[in-house]
Write a protein that holds these residues in place. Structure first.
Motif: not given
Length: 381
Positions: A84-92, A98-114, A139-141
């Motif tokens: 939710e944090l990765s997919s909603t707040i405003d950042y560049d 993050l260490v391990g597989f836990a980093g995948l899902a939030p990183t994908l959310e950032a990719i979807k936002r370019g 997505y141009g990420s």
């Protein structure tokens, strides 16, 4: 001013990134931070950098942090809170550390936002490289690597035609057991395995360095980052950790990136690329470097490195299985449940028993990860 979201702000990469950002307050604004349990440290980071939101993965610790900081910033909770944090707040820029597989899902959310991804989480590309690269194109990420080895290759390739590349040469320190023979490794202690000669890293990555799985993960990551096959990615032991990686070209020339072993250099480069900012805190004095040595790794002693090369050839969900098994194995070693040489044994067990599949979507990867962990936890716990 670039707005930065840091996944894993209390780890070694996260704290180094905040040191860098503190030197360039006019250039960067920290808007989000995440932590697993270390709320003492993230409370200090909140007070210093004033993010608008944070996520605490441990939900009980999140409640404790809310009591401490009141309304200073919004607090997300748990694994879903990371997304939710990765997919909603405003950042560049998302710094994924993050260490391990836990980093995948939030990183994908950032990719979807370019967004630009300053990537320090190896597992994102190891487990899901094919889909991640496809999503970046869609997505141009942009992924800028933070690992010192991949940052070095990225810098060496700047301005070059990739068709002229003969091979990438990833350097490895050899870790704390470089000069031990394989018979000595079954009795090494946890403290000895965590005593890296050159780098200060988190426990999981330090153990991966000791087994050379860290380098194996980097080989797979390099395959996806630079679109090169296995035969063009070589690993050399370089105990001094001064040359972080090299690129050999078809005309016989080799470009290398050199510096003191300090993660603040590739972190700054990933945040400022294609610019370079003056950073006076690090000085690499070549006059004090008396030798630079290189030799091939021993694949019998460092079997994890060989396993990584093998699964890269096999493709599909094999790298995902290997990654999940390695995370379980490292956890078991650090918990005193197995000795050092049992780490590759556990990984091979998973690779032999868990059926590999063709990756058709992200759900395939998440299911593979869960299935691998459930199998190993039943057998080895």
């Amino acid at each position: 001013m670039k707005k930065i979201l840091i996944l894993g702000s209390t780890g070694s990469i996260g704290t180094s990134a905040l040191e860098v950002i503190s030197e360039f307050r006019d250039e960067f604004k920290v808007v989000g931070l995440t932590v697993n349990k270390n709320i003492d440290l993230i409370e200090k980071q909140i007070n210093e950098f004033g993010p608008e939101a944070v996520c605490v993965k441990d939900e009980l610790k999140a409640k404790d942090l809310k009591k401490r900081i009141g309304s200073k910033c919004k607090i997300f909770e748990g694994a879903n809170g990371l997304i939710e944090l990765s997919s909603t707040i405003d950042y560049d820029i998302l710094l994924s550390s993050l260490v391990g597989f836990a980093g995948l899902a939030p990183t994908l959310e950032a990719i979807k936002r370019g967004k630009r991804i300053a990537l320090a989480n190896k597992e994102t590309l190891v487990a899901a490289g094919e889909l991640v690269i496809e999503m970046c194109k869609k997505y141009g990420s942009q992924i800028i690597p933070v690992d010192s080895e991949h940052s070095a290759v990225f810098q060496c390739l700047s301005g070059e035609n990739k068709q002229h590349v003969k091979k990438l040469i990833l350097t490895a320190s050899g870790g704390p057991f470089l000069n031990k023979n394989i018979n000595e490794l079954s009795s090494v202690t946890i403290d000895a395995a965590l005593n890296h000669p050159n780098w200060k890293m988190g426990n999981k990555i330090t153990i991966d360095s000791a087994t050379m799985m860290n380098k194996g993960l980097e080989v797979i990551e390099a395959h996806w980052l630079f679109n090169l096959e296995k035969g063009k990615i070589e690993v050399l032991i370089h105990p001094q950790s001064i040359i972080h990686s090299m690129v050999e070209f078809v005309d016989g020339s080799i470009k290398a990136q050199l510096s003191k072993p300090d993660m603040r250099i590739p972190i700054l480069y990933a945040l400022t690329y294609p610019e370079r900012y003056t950073f006076n805190q690090i000085n690499t004095d070549l006059k004090k470097i008396h030798e630079l040595t290189f030799f091939e790794p021993d694949f019998n002693k460092f079997e994890c490195l060989k396993l990584a090369y093998d699964v890269m050839d096999e493709g599909g969900t094999k790298p995902c299985i290997m990654n999940a098994a390695n995370e379980v194995a490292v956890h078991n070693f650090l918990s005193g449940k197995m000795n050092f040489l049992q780490i590759p044994v556990l990984i091979k067990d998973a690779l032999n028993k868990i059926e590999a599949k063709k990756i058709t979507d992200l759900e395939t990867i998440f299911e593979c990860d869960i299935k691998t962990r459930e199998y190993l936890q039943k057998k080895y716990n």
